[in-house]
Scaffold this motif. Structure first.
Motif, mmCIF file in Angstrom:
data_model
loop_
_atom_site.group_PDB
_atom_site.id
_atom_site.type_symbol
_atom_site.label_atom_id
_atom_site.label_comp_id
_atom_site.label_asym_id
_atom_site.label_seq_id
_atom_site.Cartn_x
_atom_site.Cartn_y
_atom_site.Cartn_z
ATOM 1 N N SER A 281 0.840 -1.194 0.000
ATOM 2 C CA SER A 281 0.000 0.000 0.000
ATOM 3 C C SER A 281 0.878 1.247 0.000
ATOM 4 N N GLU B 97 -4.244 5.044 3.636
ATOM 5 C CA GLU B 97 -5.210 4.282 4.427
ATOM 6 C C GLU B 97 -6.670 4.650 4.170
ATOM 7 N N LYS B 98 -6.931 5.874 3.685
ATOM 8 C CA LYS B 98 -8.321 6.323 3.604
ATOM 9 C C LYS B 98 -8.755 6.818 2.227
ATOM 10 N N SER B 99 -7.925 6.620 1.236
ATOM 11 C CA SER B 99 -8.336 7.004 -0.118
ATOM 12 C C SER B 99 -8.176 5.813 -1.048
ATOM 13 N N HIS B 100 -8.693 5.976 -2.269
ATOM 14 C CA HIS B 100 -8.545 4.927 -3.274
ATOM 15 C C HIS B 100 -7.372 5.229 -4.200
ATOM 16 N N HIS B 101 -6.562 6.223 -3.831
ATOM 17 C CA HIS B 101 -5.486 6.680 -4.697
ATOM 18 C C HIS B 101 -4.130 6.437 -4.046
ATOM 19 N N ASN B 102 -3.084 6.552 -4.847
ATOM 20 C CA ASN B 102 -1.722 6.440 -4.335
ATOM 21 C C ASN B 102 -1.085 7.790 -4.070
#
Length: 281
Positions: free
Chosen positions: A87, A109-114
């Motif tokens: 991650s 930890e809290k988004s769908h992005h890098n």
């Protein structure tokens, strides 16, 4: 096995009177991080806490000590990677946040992005209650005096808690950089990398570091070579393109590696079985 290695930047410490204080502080940070590991905190939490300590100290190019860009304001980058899950969280172009490493963790930890950048990243930080500071927070006497400096000194940490390896990095970039410039620090594989076998963080001239993908480059040599020798080979490769920087790493067994081809690099490490923290420049 538990282990931690931190760095406070590689380069030419033009303000030599600062060297003892900076060495003492990175040793303090490594010792504090190792105490956190012994208390049972996981590697993500420890990595974020120790990088925050470096961000809050005005003698390091991250957070409060960030160098100013060509227009006289900060643009900060940060990244974090959990080697057990691969991650990633990274941010770039942050101007008003006290601790960019906290935002990188939120992205992981809290988004769908890098990676998030600029205003969008700060909007995400605001939505999640992170601490913002006014511009004058970054205008320390030291930063104003070295506005004409010639190198950057990113901060970073690699942490092994016995279960997973985490790498974390934060920087204010290079002095008087072009507005919008992003260096290696928030770029996975260049500024930071971690997997189940090793973790690493780079420091130095980001444009050079990105050319050789310095943090991930360890995988070209490890485990055929020890982590220490692998790191040295990576720095040799950086030297081969006339690049300048440093690299810290540790492997899944807690073995430590660090190397640099600059005049120095602030570093410190601690691990199980070691009586006292080791550090230097």
């Amino acid at each position: 096995m538990r282990a931690i290695i931190v760095h406070g930047g590689a380069g030419d410490a033009k303000r030599t009177e600062e060297i003892p204080e900076r060495v003492d502080f990175v040793k303090k940070v490594a010792n504090y991080g190792f105490d956190l590991l012994k208390s049972g905190l996981n590697a993500v939490e420890v990595a974020v806490r120790v990088v925050k300590m470096l961000e809050d100290h005005p003698l390091f190019d991250a957070g409060r000590g960030s160098y100013l860009n060509e227009e006289g304001f900060v643009e900060m980058d940060a990244g974090i990677m959990d080697g057990s899950t691969l991650s990633i969280g990274a941010v770039a172009g942050i101007k008003r946040l006290k601790n960019p490493i906290e935002l990188a963790r939120l992205v992981m930890e809290k988004s769908h992005h890098n990676i998030l950048i600029g205003d969008g990243a700060e909007k995400f930080a605001l939505e999640n209650g992170l601490e913002f500071v006014p511009p004058y927070y970054f205008y320390t006497d030291r930063i104003i005096k070295i506005f004409e400096g010639t190198y950057g000194d990113t901060v970073g940490a690699v942490v092994l808690d016995g279960n997973k390896i985490v790498s974390a990095v934060s920087t204010g970039g290079t002095p008087k950089k072009h507005v919008g410039r992003v260096g290696d620090s928030p770029i996975v594989g260049s500024g930071f990398y971690a997997n189940s076998e090793f973790g690493a963080v780079s420091t130095g001239i980001g444009e050079d570091i990105m050319k050789v993908i310095l943090s991930f480059r360890i995988s070209l040599y490890y485990p055929n070579y020890s982590i220490s020798d692998a790191v040295k080979k990576c720095i040799d490769d950086l030297s081969g393109i006339n690049g300048h920087g440093g690299l810290i790493a540790l492997d899944k067994n807690g073995n430590i590696g660090y190397s640099f081809n600059t005049k120095g690099m602030f570093f410190a490490y601690m691990k199980d079985g070691q009586d006292t923290v080791v550090g230097g420049f």
